[in-house]
Design a protein around this motif. Structure first.
Motif, PDB file in Angstrom:
ATOM      1  N   ALA A  34       0.857  -1.184   0.000  1.00  0.00           N
ATOM      2  CA  ALA A  34       0.000   0.000   0.000  1.00  0.00           C
ATOM      3  C   ALA A  34       0.890   1.229   0.000  1.00  0.00           C
ATOM      4  O   ALA A  34       2.081   1.153   0.315  1.00  0.00           O
ATOM      5  CB  ALA A  34      -0.894   0.007   1.236  1.00  0.00           C
ATOM      6  N   ASP A  35       0.294   2.371  -0.336  1.00  0.00           N
ATOM      7  CA  ASP A  35       1.062   3.613  -0.217  1.00  0.00           C
ATOM      8  C   ASP A  35       0.965   4.103   1.226  1.00  0.00           C
ATOM      9  O   ASP A  35       0.306   3.494   2.071  1.00  0.00           O
ATOM     10  CB  ASP A  35       0.605   4.660  -1.237  1.00  0.00           C
ATOM     11  CG  ASP A  35      -0.807   5.162  -1.014  1.00  0.00           C
ATOM     12  OD1 ASP A  35      -1.359   4.970   0.090  1.00  0.00           O
ATOM     13  OD2 ASP A  35      -1.360   5.767  -1.944  1.00  0.00           O
ATOM     14  N   LYS A  36       1.621   5.226   1.544  1.00  0.00           N
ATOM     15  CA  LYS A  36       1.660   5.710   2.933  1.00  0.00           C
ATOM     16  C   LYS A  36       0.287   6.112   3.458  1.00  0.00           C
ATOM     17  O   LYS A  36       0.089   6.233   4.659  1.00  0.00           O
ATOM     18  CB  LYS A  36       2.638   6.874   3.067  1.00  0.00           C
ATOM     19  CG  LYS A  36       2.249   8.119   2.301  1.00  0.00           C
ATOM     20  CD  LYS A  36       3.292   9.194   2.471  1.00  0.00           C
ATOM     21  CE  LYS A  36       2.907  10.432   1.684  1.00  0.00           C
ATOM     22  NZ  LYS A  36       3.920  11.471   1.813  1.00  0.00           N
ATOM     23  N   ASN A  37      -0.692   6.296   2.575  1.00  0.00           N
ATOM     24  CA  ASN A  37      -2.057   6.639   2.989  1.00  0.00           C
ATOM     25  C   ASN A  37      -2.948   5.406   3.144  1.00  0.00           C
ATOM     26  O   ASN A  37      -4.134   5.531   3.416  1.00  0.00           O
ATOM     27  CB  ASN A  37      -2.690   7.600   1.981  1.00  0.00           C
ATOM     28  CG  ASN A  37      -1.925   8.899   1.897  1.00  0.00           C
ATOM     29  OD1 ASN A  37      -1.558   9.484   2.913  1.00  0.00           O
ATOM     30  ND2 ASN A  37      -1.651   9.351   0.690  1.00  0.00           N
ATOM     31  N   GLY A  38      -2.374   4.224   2.927  1.00  0.00           N
ATOM     32  CA  GLY A  38      -3.133   2.993   3.071  1.00  0.00           C
ATOM     33  C   GLY A  38      -3.897   2.577   1.834  1.00  0.00           C
ATOM     34  O   GLY A  38      -4.724   1.668   1.884  1.00  0.00           O
TER      35      GLY A  38
END
Length: 93
Positions: A34-38
């Motif tokens: 996932a990216d850092k924002n989920g």
């Protein structure tokens, strides 16, 4: 997950989501980066546990990405997690 500085020091995020549960028969979950924002990326792997012979469980891991060296570390991490689960299960019998 933070990669050691000697290997670049990048930060990766990982999500696990149950996708199918059949009581006493099977459990399936999807593992994805996932990216850092989920926000989930494409599935990395689908892991399925199926009841096999009496008192045995079969585990199948289907990989959907080739990350080269990181695949080795992912396998080690999964094995460590499973060993911890087995330790808990066998201690609480």
């Amino acid at each position: 997950m933070i990669v050691p500085k000697g290997f670049g020091g990048s930060i990766h995020f990982n999500l696990w989501a149950n996708s199918k549960i059949e009581f006493h028969i099977s459990i399936e979950y999807i593992q994805s980066f996932a990216d850092k924002n989920g926000v989930r990326q494409k599935p990395t792997a689908v892991v399925t546990f199926n009841a096999s012979e009496e008192n045995k469980t079969e585990m199948t891991v289907t990989e959907y990405a080739n990350f080269g060296q990181i695949k080795h570390f992912a396998k080690l991490g999964l094995e460590q997690s499973l060993n911890k689960v087995m330790s808990i299960i066998t201690t609480n019998k």
